[in-house]
Design a protein around this motif. Structure first.
Motif, PDB file in Angstrom:
ATOM      1  N   ILE A 179     -15.170   8.150 -13.341  1.00 30.22           N
ATOM      2  CA  ILE A 179     -15.306   8.169 -11.885  1.00 30.22           C
ATOM      3  C   ILE A 179     -14.335   7.117 -11.358  1.00 30.22           C
ATOM      4  O   ILE A 179     -14.323   5.982 -11.836  1.00 30.22           O
ATOM      5  CB  ILE A 179     -16.745   7.835 -11.434  1.00 30.22           C
ATOM      6  CG1 ILE A 179     -17.741   8.849 -11.999  1.00 30.22           C
ATOM      7  CG2 ILE A 179     -16.841   7.806  -9.909  1.00 30.22           C
ATOM      8  CD1 ILE A 179     -19.198   8.546 -11.664  1.00 30.22           C
ATOM      9  N   ASN A 180     -13.538   7.481 -10.398  1.00 30.14           N
ATOM     10  CA  ASN A 180     -12.473   6.577  -9.974  1.00 30.14           C
ATOM     11  C   ASN A 180     -12.244   6.686  -8.472  1.00 30.14           C
ATOM     12  O   ASN A 180     -12.575   7.689  -7.843  1.00 30.14           O
ATOM     13  CB  ASN A 180     -11.177   6.908 -10.720  1.00 30.14           C
ATOM     14  CG  ASN A 180     -10.182   5.770 -10.727  1.00 30.14           C
ATOM     15  OD1 ASN A 180     -10.424   4.717 -10.147  1.00 30.14           O
ATOM     16  ND2 ASN A 180      -9.054   5.971 -11.374  1.00 30.14           N
ATOM     17  N   GLU A 181     -11.685   5.614  -7.914  1.00 27.24           N
ATOM     18  CA  GLU A 181     -11.242   5.581  -6.515  1.00 27.24           C
ATOM     19  C   GLU A 181      -9.821   5.022  -6.502  1.00 27.24           C
ATOM     20  O   GLU A 181      -9.567   3.916  -6.051  1.00 27.24           O
ATOM     21  CB  GLU A 181     -12.188   4.709  -5.664  1.00 27.24           C
ATOM     22  CG  GLU A 181     -13.611   5.218  -5.568  1.00 27.24           C
ATOM     23  CD  GLU A 181     -13.729   6.511  -4.776  1.00 27.24           C
ATOM     24  OE1 GLU A 181     -12.810   6.820  -3.989  1.00 27.24           O
ATOM     25  OE2 GLU A 181     -14.744   7.218  -4.946  1.00 27.24           O
ATOM     26  N   PRO A 182      -8.865   5.797  -7.002  1.00 31.33           N
ATOM     27  CA  PRO A 182      -7.516   5.267  -7.218  1.00 31.33           C
ATOM     28  C   PRO A 182      -6.721   4.995  -5.950  1.00 31.33           C
ATOM     29  O   PRO A 182      -5.721   4.270  -6.001  1.00 31.33           O
ATOM     30  CB  PRO A 182      -6.852   6.359  -8.062  1.00 31.33           C
ATOM     31  CG  PRO A 182      -7.580   7.618  -7.686  1.00 31.33           C
ATOM     32  CD  PRO A 182      -8.988   7.202  -7.435  1.00 31.33           C
ATOM     33  N   LYS A 183      -7.124   5.568  -4.805  1.00 35.51           N
ATOM     34  CA  LYS A 183      -6.319   5.450  -3.591  1.00 35.51           C
ATOM     35  C   LYS A 183      -6.917   4.507  -2.546  1.00 35.51           C
ATOM     36  O   LYS A 183      -6.290   4.252  -1.520  1.00 35.51           O
ATOM     37  CB  LYS A 183      -6.132   6.830  -2.958  1.00 35.51           C
ATOM     38  CG  LYS A 183      -5.450   7.847  -3.864  1.00 35.51           C
ATOM     39  CD  LYS A 183      -4.018   7.448  -4.179  1.00 35.51           C
ATOM     40  CE  LYS A 183      -3.316   8.511  -5.017  1.00 35.51           C
ATOM     41  NZ  LYS A 183      -1.920   8.107  -5.353  1.00 35.51           N
ATOM     42  N   LYS A 184      -8.125   4.010  -2.782  1.00 38.38           N
ATOM     43  CA  LYS A 184      -8.821   3.247  -1.749  1.00 38.38           C
ATOM     44  C   LYS A 184      -8.054   1.998  -1.314  1.00 38.38           C
ATOM     45  O   LYS A 184      -7.923   1.708  -0.126  1.00 38.38           O
ATOM     46  CB  LYS A 184     -10.215   2.843  -2.241  1.00 38.38           C
ATOM     47  CG  LYS A 184     -11.263   3.934  -2.073  1.00 38.38           C
ATOM     48  CD  LYS A 184     -11.605   4.114  -0.584  1.00 38.38           C
ATOM     49  CE  LYS A 184     -12.706   5.126  -0.391  1.00 38.38           C
ATOM     50  NZ  LYS A 184     -12.307   6.496  -0.701  1.00 38.38           N
ATOM     51  N   CYS A 185      -7.539   1.241  -2.272  1.00 37.90           N
ATOM     52  CA  CYS A 185      -6.816   0.020  -1.914  1.00 37.90           C
ATOM     53  C   CYS A 185      -5.507   0.341  -1.205  1.00 37.90           C
ATOM     54  O   CYS A 185      -5.107  -0.346  -0.258  1.00 37.90           O
ATOM     55  CB  CYS A 185      -6.551  -0.824  -3.160  1.00 37.90           C
ATOM     56  SG  CYS A 185      -8.013  -1.646  -3.814  1.00 37.90           S
ATOM     57  N   GLU A 186      -4.850   1.386  -1.656  1.00 40.93           N
ATOM     58  CA  GLU A 186      -3.595   1.788  -1.027  1.00 40.93           C
ATOM     59  C   GLU A 186      -3.829   2.209   0.423  1.00 40.93           C
ATOM     60  O   GLU A 186      -3.025   1.901   1.309  1.00 40.93           O
ATOM     61  CB  GLU A 186      -2.978   2.936  -1.825  1.00 40.93           C
ATOM     62  CG  GLU A 186      -1.658   3.450  -1.277  1.00 40.93           C
ATOM     63  CD  GLU A 186      -1.126   4.620  -2.081  1.00 40.93           C
ATOM     64  OE1 GLU A 186      -0.359   5.419  -1.517  1.00 40.93           O
ATOM     65  OE2 GLU A 186      -1.486   4.744  -3.270  1.00 40.93           O
ATOM     66  N   GLU A 187      -4.944   2.894   0.667  1.00 43.91           N
ATOM     67  CA  GLU A 187      -5.242   3.382   2.008  1.00 43.91           C
ATOM     68  C   GLU A 187      -5.725   2.268   2.938  1.00 43.91           C
ATOM     69  O   GLU A 187      -5.340   2.213   4.111  1.00 43.91           O
ATOM     70  CB  GLU A 187      -6.311   4.476   1.928  1.00 43.91           C
ATOM     71  CG  GLU A 187      -5.854   5.739   1.215  1.00 43.91           C
ATOM     72  CD  GLU A 187      -7.004   6.670   0.873  1.00 43.91           C
ATOM     73  OE1 GLU A 187      -6.734   7.784   0.369  1.00 43.91           O
ATOM     74  OE2 GLU A 187      -8.178   6.290   1.113  1.00 43.91           O
ATOM     75  N   GLN A 188      -6.556   1.354   2.434  1.00 43.61           N
ATOM     76  CA  GLN A 188      -7.207   0.366   3.300  1.00 43.61           C
ATOM     77  C   GLN A 188      -6.590  -1.015   3.226  1.00 43.61           C
ATOM     78  O   GLN A 188      -6.904  -1.887   4.027  1.00 43.61           O
ATOM     79  CB  GLN A 188      -8.696   0.319   2.961  1.00 43.61           C
ATOM     80  CG  GLN A 188      -9.369   1.676   3.149  1.00 43.61           C
ATOM     81  CD  GLN A 188     -10.873   1.610   2.959  1.00 43.61           C
ATOM     82  OE1 GLN A 188     -11.479   0.546   2.900  1.00 43.61           O
ATOM     83  NE2 GLN A 188     -11.504   2.771   2.853  1.00 43.61           N
ATOM     84  N   LYS A 189      -5.734  -1.256   2.221  1.00 46.76           N
ATOM     85  CA  LYS A 189      -4.992  -2.512   2.094  1.00 46.76           C
ATOM     86  C   LYS A 189      -5.895  -3.743   2.271  1.00 46.76           C
ATOM     87  O   LYS A 189      -5.707  -4.554   3.191  1.00 46.76           O
ATOM     88  CB  LYS A 189      -3.834  -2.552   3.094  1.00 46.76           C
ATOM     89  CG  LYS A 189      -2.802  -1.451   2.854  1.00 46.76           C
ATOM     90  CD  LYS A 189      -1.694  -1.478   3.866  1.00 46.76           C
ATOM     91  CE  LYS A 189      -0.567  -0.529   3.492  1.00 46.76           C
ATOM     92  NZ  LYS A 189      -0.990   0.813   3.050  1.00 46.76           N
ATOM     93  N   PRO A 190      -6.848  -3.933   1.389  1.00 45.55           N
ATOM     94  CA  PRO A 190      -7.766  -5.064   1.530  1.00 45.55           C
ATOM     95  C   PRO A 190      -7.111  -6.403   1.208  1.00 45.55           C
ATOM     96  O   PRO A 190      -6.180  -6.476   0.395  1.00 45.55           O
ATOM     97  CB  PRO A 190      -8.872  -4.748   0.523  1.00 45.55           C
ATOM     98  CG  PRO A 190      -8.190  -3.909  -0.502  1.00 45.55           C
ATOM     99  CD  PRO A 190      -7.174  -3.095   0.235  1.00 45.55           C
TER     100      PRO A 190
END
Length: 365
Positions: free
Chosen positions: A95-106
């Motif tokens: 289970i992965n969220e590979p794009k979350k950081c790219e999209e939200q730039k935390p």
């Protein structure tokens, strides 16, 4: 009489042929082993034909009817021993969220290791400090890190996790067995994920699921923190290696020979700049893995020549539970929570209600 003698001679010839074929077979087998040939393939192709020449066609049919065994069903990784860890090793994300950081730039990523079945802790964290997505103008992102559940009900639980992932999009799961002795694997998989999918963030914090976290204080500290080669938390110095076999943290001499560990940040909650995951993963290829995960990161930091640093205030990180008060919790960053009947949802609601936390340095209710 002649007939019997003829039969005896024929039997002797047959026996000699069988012995010769058996001898030649052994010689060929030894050569194949020496040349590292795949014997599993030969066992079901050539060998029946060799045996047929020695024993007759009637036995061949029985052997040729033997089908190639099915490959074993993959099972979750199990440690080869109590104190050995198989890392580096190629683990996969289920289970992965590979794009979350790219999209939200935390600015800050909170990584919470938690058991797959422990949905209650995940709910509490999402409903309290893990729900703060924007603090002082900085984006904060929360992820839970899980391994695989083993035993009865594992398949049903996996289905529930997939549904939870669809609802919250904050689960990261890899294919190692989720247990205490595999915490080092869990930590290194976390670092691999941060390097691969979240290297654009500034900082990450690994924090246990039974902690209280004051996110505004954490962000306030990081605004003025070093941008590279930075790890902080409750830093231990000169910790003795425990040789008592009854200890939860016993380590044999053959695994780690020194009497003291290098400086390391306790695993209850530590912060690192996002240039470190890649460096720590690389260092792990040169440092023998140890099942005590925070100590192992300390060993990798020692290899890199980058010691963890103390936080600006000694009271920011607390391994012993701090009794709840609005004033006391307003001064810290992280603390283990008391093991009593205090409801963490009530604590959070009280902590976040309007009004001063402290008056003249004293507790204000």
């Amino acid at each position: 009489m002649k007939t019997n003698r003829s039969e005896d001679v024929q039997q002797d010839k047959t026996m000699i042929q069988k012995r010769l074929i058996q001898f030649l077979f052994l010689v060929v087998l030894i050569l194949l082993i020496f040349l590292d040939v795949d014997l599993r393939h030969l066992a079901f192709t050539w060998i029946p034909k060799i045996i047929s020449n020695a024993t007759g066609a009637s036995q061949v049919s029985e052997i040729e009817n033997i089908s190639t065994p099915e490959p074993p069903t993959p099972v979750p990784y199990v440690s080869p021993g109590l104190y050995l860890v198989e890392y580096p090793y190629k683990y996969r994300f289920l289970i992965n969220e590979p794009k979350k950081c790219e999209e939200q730039k935390p600015f800050l990523v909170l990584m919470v290791p938690v058991a797959p079945h422990n949905r209650a802790h995940r709910h509490i964290i999402r409903s309290t400090w893990g729900g703060e997505s924007s603090v002082q103008g900085k984006v904060v992102k929360l992820f839970f890190l899980l391994g695989l559940q083993a035993g009865e009900g594992a398949e049903r639980l996996q289905g529930q996790l997939l549904q939870e992932s669809k609802e919250h999009q904050d689960l990261i799961q890899s294919d190692f067995l989720d247990c205490y002795k595999n915490l080092t694997i869990k930590t290194m998989v976390m670092l691999e994920w941060l390097d691969s999918h979240c290297s654009g963030a500034s900082y990450a914090m690994k924090i246990d699921s039974d902690m209280f976290l004051n996110v505004p204080n954490l962000v306030g500290m990081l605004v003025n923190a070093p941008k590279t080669n930075y790890m902080t938390g409750l830093v231990a110095r000169g910790s003795a290696v425990l040789r008592d076999r009854k200890s939860k943290w016993y380590v044999p001499v053959e695994i780690y020979s020194h009497s003291q560990y290098p400086r390391y940040a306790l695993g209850l909650g530590y912060v690192l700049s996002l240039d470190l995951p890649k460096k720590l993963v690389e260092a792990s290829r040169h440092v023998k893995a140890l099942y005590i995960e925070d100590v192992y990161l300390g060993l990798c930091m020692e290899y890199l020549g980058i010691p963890p640093t103390d936080p600006p205030s000694w009271g920011y990180f607390n391994v012993f539970p701090v009794p709840y008060s609005r004033c006391g919790y307003s001064r810290l960053i992280a603390t283990t929570t008391p093991e009593n009947n205090v409801n963490p949802l009530w604590v959070w609601k009280d902590f976040k209600r309007p009004g001063l936390h402290c008056v003249n340095g004293q507790i204000h209710t």
